[in-house]
Design an enzyme around this catalytic site. Sequence first.
Site, PDB file in Angstrom:
ATOM      1  N   ASP A  20       0.856  -1.270   0.108  1.00 53.09           N
ATOM      2  CA  ASP A  20      -0.006  -0.133   0.128  1.00 53.09           C
ATOM      3  C   ASP A  20       0.916   1.320  -0.202  1.00 53.09           C
ATOM      4  OD1 ASP A  20      -2.674   1.362   0.476  1.00 53.09           O
ATOM      5  OD2 ASP A  20      -1.584   2.198   2.355  1.00 53.09           O
TER       6      ASP A  20
ATOM      7  N   GLU B  89       1.229  -0.193  -5.021  1.00 57.46           N
ATOM      8  CA  GLU B  89       0.297   1.219  -5.113  1.00 57.46           C
ATOM      9  C   GLU B  89       1.514   2.215  -4.700  1.00 57.46           C
ATOM     10  OE1 GLU B  89      -3.293   3.869  -3.571  1.00 57.46           O
ATOM     11  OE2 GLU B  89      -2.121   2.569  -2.190  1.00 57.46           O
TER      12      GLU B  89
END
Length: 618
Positions: free
Chosen positions: A275, A310
Amino acid sequence: MNKTVTNSRITRSHRMPYGTQWQADGRLCFRIWAPGAKQVELCLRSADAETVCPMPAEADGWFALEMEADVGCCYRYRIDGRHVVPDPASRFQPDDVHGYSQAIDPEQWHWTDGIWRGRPWHEAVIYELHVGCFTSAGTFRAAIEKLDYLAALGVTAIQLMPIADFPGRWNWGYDGVLPFAPDSRYGTPDDLKNLIQTAHAKGMMVFLDVVYNHFGPEGNYLHQYAGAFFHQRRHTPWGKAFNFDGKYSHWVRQFFIHNALYWLEEFHFDGLRLDAVQAILDSGLVHVLDELADTVRRHFGQRQIHLILENDDNAAHYLSRDAKAVPCRYTAQWNDDFHHAWHVLLTGETWGYYQDFADNPRRHLLRCLQQGFAFQGETSAYRHGKPRGEASDRLPPQAFVNFLQNHDQVGNRPFGERLHQLVAPDALRAATAVLLLSPFPPMLFMGQEWGSRQPFNFFCDFEAHLAKRVRQARRREFADFPGFATAKARRAIPDPSAADSFERSILDWRDLNSAEGQDWLACHQQLLAVRLQEIAPRLPGMGLQGARIQPLGGHALQIAWRMGDGTCLRLFANLGDQPFPLGETAIGGRMLYTTHSDLAPPAVMGDLPAWAVVCLLE
């Protein structure tokens, strides 16, 4: 890698310096890194009492104790006689983040997926889901019941939103504080292992979303005894940054590197999605992202492991390939640019980060389809004129995970609406065809395939004072958005802490059986069947250098990609509301798919209807 085979039964465990480890003689070793503590005691719970044992200090801030203990025993640590805390590397928290940790023996689980070797990345069709909202029960066991459905849909990889133990009854997962412990609301570690091996038996990979940029705001106790875990001057949008490059940073880096190895080895996950790595701040000689990926690649050798980023920075260098087109470190990145371009094109919304795509969303979309990223060093108005991205045209299409919806893009809207509530069906069908038939690995968000109109709200369940602050911050976040200029308008935004915000986000599978749901499901099944049979086998060896975009006039265009086997995949698309006369435009090849049944060569020589897509192979 610790893998044991006994009488055809496989056990898997990951040995690490943190947490608990069972020894060969059956004793249990407890270890905690507490460089800010003067003394640490182990508190071992029995049926009617708690036994307290001093833990000898070791070098570099470590405390350890080896002793007789039962599998499943519950324990915690007392720091300097006053702070009682869970194990930061706990494998399970049956009573949530503030309670006792439980000693799990991973070798008591016997795996049955010994023949599973994973799937090559070019076959990836990813389905993102939130365990708590995917089914009404919201558990790992309940998710198993949907695996046959996902396999029939054409999904080859399930991606779980973060499951690391979080405070309270519901959470997206990005507020986890005990990253080695699957949240007990979803089930036990064995339940998770059963989900993974059952998915493997049905031919599906399982990926896990992990958060290595911050801890959540409730339930993390490291600051009480390991302040060196955090950087004293750097902050992320969600709290203090981790200390990846200062004194004691070796053990901080190892904590997260072992976490990655732990999930991949002990739970047999096929990959990880990291993330928001732009918030992983490290100025050392070797960035922790590089060390993590290098360690994973070295540890697992030839096993099919897929690492996905990401990264708002569009840092293409993390996605580099070797001479054989094998990822050197990271396999792919979520391509927000592809989503943003489509979203502006389909909805006309230009607030927030969509402003960077407002000038010409079709141009940005075409650059994504030809070169990967839309932003490859250009300045971003949303980021106050700062340049964003690196050149990506030399990467293969497999380096970019494309999507039309995901948890962020739905859940970060004030009311969590999905695209099916915002876009006309013909336009969304065209976008879906481009998503699933282009050579980039596609991702669906749970329920998207049947046109679910269930909102996906932002939700969390913190203690009352923190919950109030989160509610206020959530509503302030939208103060500059159209329609939310007044406090009265913002009060209509769902309260993240309200049970209704979570409960309304749970998929209603009855909608799948509606006429509309069945129509959308059939569309996705047809498109994914074409992808897996005709497109995926031709992806190995493919690059983007041969991609060609030809505007045809109006909103019509032709896209051609040279595939790895030398064939040409061609899309004709009209991404507008008016028909486009093709005239003498030559369309040839074998028809793979069309959004309009009357568009088949040679009948296609005429008008290309509004929001029409034709896919051919030459």
